[in-house]
Design a protein around this motif. Structure first.
Motif, mmCIF file in Angstrom:
data_model
loop_
_atom_site.group_PDB
_atom_site.id
_atom_site.type_symbol
_atom_site.label_atom_id
_atom_site.label_comp_id
_atom_site.label_asym_id
_atom_site.label_seq_id
_atom_site.Cartn_x
_atom_site.Cartn_y
_atom_site.Cartn_z
ATOM 1 N N GLU A 110 0.835 -1.268 -0.029
ATOM 2 C CA GLU A 110 -0.119 0.057 0.047
ATOM 3 C C GLU A 110 0.823 1.241 -0.005
ATOM 4 O O GLU A 110 1.973 1.319 0.572
ATOM 5 N N LEU A 111 0.629 2.065 -0.708
ATOM 6 C CA LEU A 111 1.281 3.560 -1.034
ATOM 7 C C LEU A 111 0.236 4.654 -0.383
ATOM 8 O O LEU A 111 -0.889 4.361 -0.198
ATOM 9 N N ASP A 112 0.695 5.560 0.066
ATOM 10 C CA ASP A 112 0.060 6.923 0.298
ATOM 11 C C ASP A 112 -0.418 7.900 -0.886
ATOM 12 O O ASP A 112 -1.018 8.802 -1.066
ATOM 13 N N HIS A 113 0.419 7.677 -2.079
ATOM 14 C CA HIS A 113 0.088 8.264 -3.280
ATOM 15 C C HIS A 113 -0.402 7.371 -4.386
ATOM 16 O O HIS A 113 -0.124 6.081 -4.210
ATOM 17 N N ILE A 114 -0.796 7.739 -5.663
ATOM 18 C CA ILE A 114 -1.120 6.899 -6.520
ATOM 19 C C ILE A 114 -0.027 6.032 -6.931
ATOM 20 O O ILE A 114 1.164 6.594 -7.302
ATOM 21 N N ALA A 115 -0.078 4.994 -7.474
ATOM 22 C CA ALA A 115 1.081 4.016 -7.897
ATOM 23 C C ALA A 115 1.185 4.587 -9.297
ATOM 24 O O ALA A 115 0.451 4.829 -10.150
ATOM 25 N N GLY A 116 2.686 4.366 -9.777
ATOM 26 C CA GLY A 116 3.031 4.827 -10.959
ATOM 27 C C GLY A 116 2.485 3.978 -12.160
ATOM 28 O O GLY A 116 2.309 4.425 -13.172
ATOM 29 N N THR A 117 1.916 2.808 -11.651
ATOM 30 C CA THR A 117 1.428 1.917 -13.026
ATOM 31 C C THR A 117 0.240 2.371 -13.099
ATOM 32 O O THR A 117 -0.580 1.815 -14.218
ATOM 33 N N ARG A 118 -0.506 3.218 -12.147
ATOM 34 C CA ARG A 118 -1.738 3.886 -12.455
ATOM 35 C C ARG A 118 -1.877 5.299 -12.711
ATOM 36 O O ARG A 118 -3.203 5.749 -12.712
ATOM 37 N N TYR A 119 -0.745 5.648 -12.716
ATOM 38 C CA TYR A 119 -0.766 7.168 -12.918
ATOM 39 C C TYR A 119 -1.516 7.967 -14.112
ATOM 40 O O TYR A 119 -2.215 9.036 -14.077
ATOM 41 N N PHE A 120 -1.262 7.339 -15.280
ATOM 42 C CA PHE A 120 -1.772 7.675 -16.671
ATOM 43 C C PHE A 120 -3.335 7.324 -16.926
ATOM 44 O O PHE A 120 -3.515 6.248 -17.404
ATOM 45 N N CYS A 121 -4.204 8.193 -16.146
ATOM 46 C CA CYS A 121 -5.691 7.414 -16.068
ATOM 47 C C CYS A 121 -6.381 7.065 -17.492
ATOM 48 O O CYS A 121 -7.101 6.150 -17.518
ATOM 49 N N ASN A 122 -5.822 7.626 -18.590
ATOM 50 C CA ASN A 122 -6.554 7.508 -19.783
ATOM 51 C C ASN A 122 -5.900 6.210 -20.656
ATOM 52 O O ASN A 122 -6.253 6.130 -21.471
ATOM 53 N N GLN A 123 -5.074 5.576 -19.988
ATOM 54 C CA GLN A 123 -4.712 4.138 -20.248
ATOM 55 C C GLN A 123 -5.804 3.317 -20.404
ATOM 56 O O GLN A 123 -5.994 2.206 -20.977
ATOM 57 N N CYS A 124 -6.722 3.623 -19.288
ATOM 58 C CA CYS A 124 -7.738 2.386 -18.885
ATOM 59 C C CYS A 124 -9.306 3.002 -19.202
ATOM 60 O O CYS A 124 -10.171 2.507 -19.579
ATOM 61 N N HIS A 125 -9.291 4.260 -18.599
ATOM 62 C CA HIS A 125 -10.645 5.007 -18.583
ATOM 63 C C HIS A 125 -10.691 6.099 -19.832
ATOM 64 O O HIS A 125 -9.691 6.785 -20.048
ATOM 65 N N VAL A 126 -11.853 5.941 -20.270
ATOM 66 C CA VAL A 126 -12.068 6.843 -21.678
ATOM 67 C C VAL A 126 -13.442 7.513 -21.488
ATOM 68 O O VAL A 126 -14.174 7.370 -20.651
ATOM 69 N N PRO A 127 -13.468 8.820 -22.104
ATOM 70 C CA PRO A 127 -14.700 9.796 -21.726
ATOM 71 C C PRO A 127 -15.822 8.990 -22.641
ATOM 72 O O PRO A 127 -15.531 8.232 -23.640
ATOM 73 N N GLN A 128 -17.039 8.905 -22.152
ATOM 74 C CA GLN A 128 -18.206 8.818 -22.752
ATOM 75 C C GLN A 128 -18.340 9.501 -23.964
ATOM 76 O O GLN A 128 -18.353 10.703 -23.816
ATOM 77 N N VAL A 129 -18.629 8.743 -24.957
ATOM 78 C CA VAL A 129 -18.872 9.686 -26.225
ATOM 79 C C VAL A 129 -20.508 9.040 -26.975
ATOM 80 O O VAL A 129 -20.730 7.990 -26.831
ATOM 81 N N ASP A 130 -20.895 9.868 -27.552
ATOM 82 C CA ASP A 130 -22.051 9.617 -28.396
ATOM 83 C C ASP A 130 -21.617 9.789 -29.916
ATOM 84 O O ASP A 130 -21.655 10.791 -30.543
ATOM 85 N N ALA A 131 -20.983 8.556 -30.448
ATOM 86 C CA ALA A 131 -20.465 8.651 -31.760
ATOM 87 C C ALA A 131 -20.979 7.506 -32.433
ATOM 88 O O ALA A 131 -21.368 6.390 -31.965
#
Length: 145
Positions: A110-131
């Protein structure tokens, strides 16, 4: 006897490469998007702002982002997502808190800060789109998620 054959192969390969280069330089390259290859194409605004969490389509799917992140800085120097979603600020910003898995290193510590492997959010999370769909899709969400 082998030397003249090798030499002829080298000469033939050189001529073919030079000829191919000449053809490649003179041929027109077409883009699938309908513009010249070097023309910038600005995509239309496709984000829809939904105030609720969207249903996930499969187990362990990362949540979709219900807002635009177009102007967000996410690089080695800064991650604007953390200004609202870090566990220290999520309550006062009324934003969902990051999962505790985002605070674990590769070894499970456990870390007190976000792990470096999870730092770049848009590697996994994407904005919702109506396309519109790019290809026909018959995917159906899992009934038990």
């Amino acid at each position: 006897m082998k030397t003249p054959i090798r030499l002829s192969h080298i000469v033939l390969a050189t001529l073919l490469a030079a000829g191919g280069l000449a053809v490649a330089q003179t041929s027109d390259v077409y883009s699938l998007r309908g513009a010249a290859v070097d023309d910038p194409v600005v995509p239309g605004k496709a984000y829809q702002n939904v105030e609720r969490r969207m249903q996930r389509n499969y187990r362990q799917q990362p949540p979709l982002i219900p807002h635009s992140i177009e102007q967000y800085q996410i690089d080695l120097r800064a991650n604007q997502c953390l200004s609202c979603h870090d566990w220290t600020k999520a309550g006062e910003r009324n934003a969902p808190t990051l999962s505790m898995t985002h605070y674990l290193d590769r070894d499970g510590n456990e870390l007190d800060h976000i792990a470096g492997t999870r730092y770049f959010c848009n590697q996994c999370h994407v904005p919702q789109v109506d396309a519109p769909s790019l290809v026909n899709n018959i995917f159906r969400a899992s009934p038990d998620n």
